[in-house]
Design a protein around this motif. Structure first.
Motif, mmCIF file in Angstrom:
data_model
loop_
_atom_site.group_PDB
_atom_site.id
_atom_site.type_symbol
_atom_site.label_atom_id
_atom_site.label_comp_id
_atom_site.label_asym_id
_atom_site.label_seq_id
_atom_site.Cartn_x
_atom_site.Cartn_y
_atom_site.Cartn_z
ATOM 1 N N THR A 191 -15.246 7.203 67.517
ATOM 2 C CA THR A 191 -14.180 7.583 68.464
ATOM 3 C C THR A 191 -13.930 9.085 68.476
ATOM 4 O O THR A 191 -13.762 9.695 69.544
ATOM 5 C CB THR A 191 -12.879 6.846 68.099
ATOM 6 O OG1 THR A 191 -13.149 5.449 68.048
ATOM 7 C CG2 THR A 191 -11.805 7.102 69.151
ATOM 8 N N GLN A 207 -7.722 -4.970 76.918
ATOM 9 C CA GLN A 207 -8.239 -4.026 75.923
ATOM 10 C C GLN A 207 -7.131 -3.272 75.210
ATOM 11 O O GLN A 207 -7.313 -2.810 74.088
ATOM 12 C CB GLN A 207 -9.190 -3.020 76.596
ATOM 13 C CG GLN A 207 -10.485 -3.630 77.089
ATOM 14 C CD GLN A 207 -11.484 -2.574 77.563
ATOM 15 O OE1 GLN A 207 -11.298 -1.387 77.329
ATOM 16 N NE2 GLN A 207 -12.541 -3.023 78.222
ATOM 17 N N ARG A 241 -15.579 0.318 77.896
ATOM 18 C CA ARG A 241 -14.335 0.880 77.365
ATOM 19 C C ARG A 241 -13.620 1.602 78.503
ATOM 20 O O ARG A 241 -14.023 2.705 78.885
ATOM 21 C CB ARG A 241 -14.624 1.813 76.189
ATOM 22 C CG ARG A 241 -14.947 1.065 74.918
ATOM 23 C CD ARG A 241 -14.992 1.981 73.733
ATOM 24 N NE ARG A 241 -16.302 2.603 73.570
ATOM 25 C CZ ARG A 241 -16.671 3.294 72.491
ATOM 26 N NH1 ARG A 241 -15.823 3.454 71.498
ATOM 27 N NH2 ARG A 241 -17.864 3.820 72.415
#
Length: 580
Positions: A512, A578, A537
């Motif tokens: 990340t 998410q 994502r």
């Protein structure tokens, strides 16, 4: 494979051999010299025997020039055979080189659907193993077939000069050798063909299992993999044993026939010698010729067996080389230059398999410099859109246009050179880190390479490698982590600075923290460039100008991040799932 197919394969092989016709003629000439000198030796031997009447009655003065002549003939035979073998090796391995080159050239132009429809290991097996098997058969054919046929013809000529009647005995038994060799050749060819096919299947399985060993072990698939291997290995063993069995009985069978010939010559020749119609020396020469006459049948039968295997392998290689190539660029195709980046898809329909519809009446207009994100569930057609934009596949219906020009009316090379692409699946070639980065720009300077690596935050890990940018990457980058490989692929695109970008899950294997840095680098890279971003994502696509939400090959929602959330539809559910 039918007899006609075998003939067609042989014709294709002959086209490759034709290129080296000068070497073929040289080989034939020296083969003829080898045969003539070899066949002249029994004459000299017979003359020498006739000079040895009995104990105490040996004409040494007459023997001396015969022995000298024999030594000269042997020397000529050795040199001629050596030159012939050099010619044969040259022809064989240059033909193999040409076939491999043509096979690789064909792989470069076949459509992706061909490669997708064939196991990679099977294609590798055709280009490597099958061509090697073909080379062995071709070399044996050149080495033994030429001399064998010439020896048979030459021996008959010499035998006819000595005694016509004994020669007839030899000729009458000859068809039996051809019958035996032909019968066995038919049986062995089928087995060699199946052996070659199973070898390809085995190579494909091994390649698949080794390349994905982590997945195999992670899911405890070792036992099933071994069972699959054992199944293929068992079939390969069966066909190999049968092929070996049929090919191995060729020699004993023809030797049996040859011994009949030799015995027949000995009996008839002895009858002629007893009645004074043939000297002992001439009978010695004749027996030597009978042996030499039958020997090529053994060799040719072995050659036939090897050629059966070679033809079976060649057929598989030619099948690859004759695969339908992708539709070539049009003769008047334009070069895409000075790209603005306007992209339009009009009524596009496409499916990989005609029975299974995927994309139907797809419409999209992208202005120069816009960022288009494509999201949706797995199998909805996201990557397919990318394949169509890159012309890895052509649309079944409709038009994809760049700057107002149908991409089918421009060269593939110019289209692809103007689109930088980073895929989820990384690929690195054998070579150094530097070689992999400059793939799209071989003329890049060291400063430009380092600047691109710094922009993608790859420079720091590269400097920690043993040889830095000169560190050699093993096959598919196995000595690097997945994240490092992906950083190098991103650096490759960063160096090229293309006017359009495609990012297909480009940061899926990166942590990340690094992803945030790379997103900043992408922000700079995408500025002013038309970009297509495929992402799971959704946090990475908030700043996209257009977000396309796809399902079952269709756009079901379209808009900015905020407008799609406000609709509270499919995208909103996907996003909230998410970040709930």
């Amino acid at each position: 494979m039918t007899r006609d197919d075998q003939k067609k394969t042989l014709k294709k092989v002959m086209k490759y051999i034709k290129k080296y016709r000068v070497r073929v003629v040289m080989s034939l000439i020296f083969a003829a010299v080898t045969v003539i000198t070899t066949l002249y030796l029994p004459i000299l031997t017979g003359n020498a025997v006739d000079l040895m009447v009995e104990k105490g009655k040996v004409d040494f003065a007459g023997l001396k020039p015969i022995v000298k002549t024999m030594l000269i003939v042997l020397a000529i035979t050795g040199v001629a055979q050596w030159i012939m073998n050099i010619c044969n090796n040259y022809i064989t391995y240059h033909v193999v080189q040409d076939i491999r080159k043509d096979a690789m050239d064909r792989i470069q132009i076949v459509p992706l659907k061909y490669l997708d429809g064939h196991a990679a290991g099977d294609i590798v097996s055709r280009v490597i193993a099958d061509v090697d098997q073909f080379a062995d058969g071709l070399l044996m054919g050149f080495t033994q077939a030429f001399t064998g046929v010439m020896t048979i013809v030459g021996t008959l000529v010499f035998m006819l000069q000595i005694n016509v009647w004994i020669t007839l005995v030899v000729i009458l038994v000859t068809p039996l050798s051809f019958f035996v060799a032909g019968f066995i050749a038919k049986k062995s060819y089928t087995m060699f063909q199946m052996q070659s096919k199973e070898r390809g299947a085995q190579t494909a399985l091994i390649d698949e299992m080794i390349g994905n060993q982590r997945v195999v072990q992670a899911y405890g698939h070792e036992k099933r993999s071994l069972e699959q291997f054992d199944e293929i290995n068992g079939r390969l063993e069966k066909y190999s044993l049968r092929a070996t069995f049929f090919s191995s009985i060729t020699n004993p069978a023809t030797r049996f026939v040859n011994n009949l010939v030799y015995a027949g010559v000995g009996i008839v020749g002895a009858f002629f010698a007893i009645h004074g119609m043939l000297s002992v020396g001439r009978l010695t020469s004749f027996l030597s010729y009978a042996n030499q006459y039958t020997k090529p049948f053994n060799e040719i039968s072995g050659v036939i067996t090897e050629l059966q295997n070679a033809i079976a392998c060649a057929a598989r290689v030619f099948e690859l080389m004759e695969a339908e190539p992708q539709e070539p660029d049009k003769p008047d195709a334009i070069e895409l230059t000075q790209v603005k980046g306007a992209v339009e898809l009009k009524n596009v329909s496409f499916s990989y398999v005609s029975e299974q519809k995927l994309i139907r009446d797809f419409n999209l207009t992208v202005k120069p410099g816009q960022r288009v994100a494509i999201v949706g569930p797995t199998g909805c057609g996201k990557t397919t859109v990318i394949n169509l934009l890159m012309r890895f596949y052509d649309v079944n219906k409709g038009v994809i246009a760049v700057d107002g020009t149908d991409i089918r009316n421009m060269t593939r090379a110019s289209l692809r050179s103007n689109i930088g692409m980073v895929l989820q699946e990384t690929w690195l070639k054998d070579g150094t880190i530097r070689d992999n980065i400059i793939m799209g720009r071989p003329d890049a300077t060291e400063e430009e390479i380092i600047a691109a690596a710094k922009a993608t935050h790859a420079h720091s890990f590269i400097k920690r490698l043993p040889q830095g940018y000169d560190t050699v990457v093993r096959e598919d980058g196995d000595n690097l982590s997945q994240g490092q490989k992906q950083l190098l692929c991103i650096t490759r695109v960063m160096l090229c600075q293309p006017p359009m970008l495609i990012l297909d899950e480009a940061t899926s294997s990166i942590d990340t923290r690094t992803e945030i840095r790379i997103q900043r680098a992408f922000e700079k890279l995408m500025k002013g460039r038309t970009s297509f971003i495929v992402a799971h994502r959704l946090s990475t696509i908030k700043n996209a100008d257009i977000i396309l939400v796809m399902k079952d090959g269709n756009i079901i929602e379209q808009g900015s991040h905020e407008s799609l959330l406000a609709q509270n539809g499919f995208y909103a559910n996907l996003y909230n799932s998410q970040f709930a």
